[in-house]
Design a protein around this motif. Structure first.
Motif, short mmCIF file in Angstrom:
data_model
loop_
_atom_site.label_atom_id
_atom_site.label_comp_id
_atom_site.label_asym_id
_atom_site.label_seq_id
_atom_site.Cartn_x
_atom_site.Cartn_y
_atom_site.Cartn_z
N PHE A 175 0.90 -1.14 0.00
CA PHE A 175 0.00 0.00 0.00
C PHE A 175 0.94 1.20 0.00
CE2 PHE A 175 -3.05 -2.93 2.10
CZ PHE A 175 -4.17 -2.65 1.34
N ARG A 177 1.58 4.84 0.77
CA ARG A 177 1.09 6.06 1.43
C ARG A 177 2.17 7.13 1.29
NH1 ARG A 177 -2.46 4.65 5.93
NH2 ARG A 177 -2.79 6.89 6.16
N GLU A 225 3.20 -2.33 3.75
CA GLU A 225 2.90 -0.90 3.64
C GLU A 225 4.17 -0.11 3.40
OE1 GLU A 225 -0.57 0.35 6.47
OE2 GLU A 225 0.46 -1.34 7.38
N CYS A 510 -3.38 7.40 0.17
CA CYS A 510 -2.85 6.13 -0.34
C CYS A 510 -3.00 6.06 -1.86
CB CYS A 510 -3.64 4.99 0.31
SG CYS A 510 -3.05 3.39 -0.20
#
Length: 634
Positions: A175, A177, A225, A510
């Motif tokens: 992900f 971000r 992440e 995101c």
């Protein structure tokens, strides 16, 4: 890659390894010459040098996918007399279709190619949980005064493709971000600087989208992440004194990278000999102490020496009078022993380094300076205390006074406007060159600086009458048994929030733009590490992540990070944090610390790893257009 040429009966034959400037660097950060030789490589060559033809040997090419490199490779292998028998070609990042077509067009070369693959390996590991993309000029290219967007974009493109190769190697799909640009109001233009994390995140995302299509077994759903930040999130971490053993070694001793030169007693009884040692992961004493507070490290070293002496009869005989011995005495005693082994060699080295650091701390009055730095950060000291220090401590070094003023400028930028700044520099007796470093802190300040100058005069006055300003909130920590260990880098707070799912979406959007359930990703990811989208762990151990239990620091273990205190495979999914513009040793330490605390492996990436003097030099360059990194040293 190195084992790829072992086909059929060629197991015993030696191979040639051909690289370019960048891939040589990648290789040297990842393994030692002995590891390469062990894999059957007898010769390492530069693709741009004239090379001796070795038609009976196979060659492995590890090169960047550039037009020049492909032309060089084709000229090596084409025609009647190629330089090598067979070529196994590996590109460090994705190659364009045009270049692949160019290779395929050469009918004499095609049958001589044993492999043609994308390795996707264009990053530099600094330890088991850190890597850099080696963009040494990132600060200058991206935050410089003369906003050169073309140069900035080129720098971010290289950075994005190198970061993406980390995920390709680890078979992890993140992900993505990033810290959003903070636009103040409709009238404020967002500058290139404000958009650095946004642009980099988009670049990484584009590379990953291609990997999903092209890499076999690349996860199709998110497995980890990534948080993309830049140096503006924390201007204090790069200049404050960090009191851990690792940071102190690099800050106070004139080390070249991880290389430390020390004197050892001559075996023949002559003058002491100079010896180079590497302070790296395969030294178990270094691994154990590097993140310890310098006072704690010194105590533990004394304890280790005492233990050794108490277990050793020969040493006890030398200690006849039973008096309390200093670490230095213990060191001399141990060196005199016949069974003076490699283990004691290492211990002795660290005793010497710690003693040297403690001496520098004493002689330079660093404790007092360190206390003032931390008091400023936590709002327990202000302008008055800094002026008092500068007046009383005229003998403080130029670098130390400069670092103090840089911390002050990060917290109270308005104190450096116009005459006020000049007066402070005069008081500190610092040259104009140093004033550049202080003034350039504003270039890292992001949009908040504009805010301060555009506020109404009433609020500005009100702001200045506030007693003292704190740049950090106090955190109660189990480690604070040592003086001067209050300071923590801002990423510590951000990583903890990310892990708890508390990082605000409006400030840290995101890229993946997932479904509304995204707010729960952290929990979903960390609680189910063995889900279908499980990250494919790399099966082989690079030398920078060898287990600490083997005597020589090497082992054939297949667990990438086994030398850490626990098995990472049992942990939740990884968290990656990337800082554009250089990371600090304190930030690397925090990633190790949070891995244990959060039970998720935290990996730090950056364009470079900078110690304070290097960071200051780079900061000066932000407005010194006519100078280059090579001309300017603090």
């Amino acid at each position: 890659m190195l084992r790829s040429a072992k086909t059929g009966d060629s197991k015993s034959t030696w191979k040639v390894l051909i690289m370019d400037k960048l891939t040589v660097k990648i290789m040297s950060w990842s393994c030692k010459m002995a590891d390469i030789t062990e894999e059957g490589v007898s010769l390492v060559e530069d693709i741009y040098r004239r090379r001796q033809p070795l038609p009976s040997m196979d060659a492995i090419y590890f090169i960047q996918p550039s037009k020049e490199n492909v032309i060089m490779f084709l000229s090596d292998m084409s025609g009647r007399s190629p330089l090598y028998k067979k070529a196994f070609v590996f590109f460090s990042s994705p190659i364009s279709r045009e270049l692949v077509a160019q290779v395929k067009r050469d009918s004499t070369v095609l049958p001589r190619i044993g492999a043609l693959r994308e390795m996707n390996l264009e990053y530099f590991p600094i330890d088991s949980q850190g890597f850099i993309t080696d963009n040494e000029r990132a600060l200058e290219d991206l935050f410089g005064d003369d906003e050169n967007t073309r140069r900035g974009d080129a720098c971010l493109n290289v950075m994005a493709s190198r970061i993406a190769t980390v995920f390709a190697s680890l078979r992890d799909f993140p992900f993505v971000r990033y810290r959003a640009a903070k636009s103040l109001d409709a009238n404020t233009m967002t500058t290139f600087r404000d958009l650095i994390p946004t642009k980099l995140a988009a670049g990484i995302w584009n590379c990953l989208a291609k990997y999903k299509q092209s890499i076999p077994n690349f996860p199709q759903t998110e497995t980890c992440e990534l948080l993309v930040l830049d140096r503006s999130i924390d201007q204090i971490a790069p200049v404050i004194h960090e009191w851990t053993y690792d940071a102190m070694c690099h800050d106070l001793l004139s080390m070249e990278g991880n290389k430390y030169v020390h004197e050892v007693p001559s075996k023949t009884g002559g003058a002491p000999e100079k010896k180079e040692v590497m302070l790296e992961d395969h030294d178990p004493v270094w691994l154990e102490l590097r993140h310890a507070h310098i006072a704690d490290a010194s105590e533990r070293l004394h304890e280790k020496m005492t233990n050794f002496v108490s277990k050793n009869k020969a040493a006890q005989m030398q200690q006849r009078d039973g008096s309390e011995l200093s670490t230095r005495d213990l060191q001399k005693m141990v060196q005199a022993l016949p069974q003076y082994s490699e283990q004691i060699d290492k211990l002795s080295l660290h005793v010497e380094i710690a003693a040297k650091i403690n001496r520098i701390i004493r002689e330079m009055g660093l404790r007092e300076l360190g206390q003032l730095q931390q008091d400023l950060v936590f709002g327990d000291a202000g302008m008055k205390e800094v002026i008092k220090f500068l007046t009383a401590k005229e003998d403080a070094t130029r670098e130390h006074k400069l670092r103090l003023l840089m911390i002050l400028a990060a917290i109270y930028p308005e104190k450096f406007e116009g005459e006020k700044g000049l007066n402070l520099m005069k008081l500190a007796k610092l040259p104009m060159d140093d004033m550049n470093a202080v003034n350039n802190m504003r270039l890292l300040g992001g949009a908040t600086e504009t805010k301060k100058s555009t506020m109404s005069s009433f609020s500005l006055k009100f702001d200045m009458h506030k007693k003292k300003r704190a740049a950090r909130k106090e955190r109660t920590s189990e480690e604070e048994t040592w003086q001067l260990s209050r300071f923590y880098p801002m990423i510590e707070e951000l990583i903890e929030k990310l892990c708890k799912g508390e990082l605000p979406k409006e400030d840290y959007p995101c890229m993946n733009d997932p479904s509304p359930s995204f707010h729960g990703t952290s929990q979903v990811l960390s609680s189910n590490p063995t889900s279908a989208a499980h990250s494919m762990r790399s099966r082989r151990t690079p030398t920078w992540a060898r287990p600490r239990n083997s005597d020589d620091g090497y082992s054939s273990s297949d667990s990438v990070l086994r030398h850490e205190s626990s098995d990472f495979k049992k942990l939740g999914n990884r968290i990656f944090v990337f800082i554009v513009g250089g990371a600090t040793r304190s930030e690397l330490r925090v990633c190790h610390k949070l891995t244990t605390k959060l039970r998720r492996e935290v990996v730090l990436g950056s364009s470079s790893l900078d110690d304070p003097p290097q960071f200051i030099t780079k900061l000066k360059l932000l407005t010194a257009n006519e100078l280059s990194l090579d001309d300017l040293q603090i």
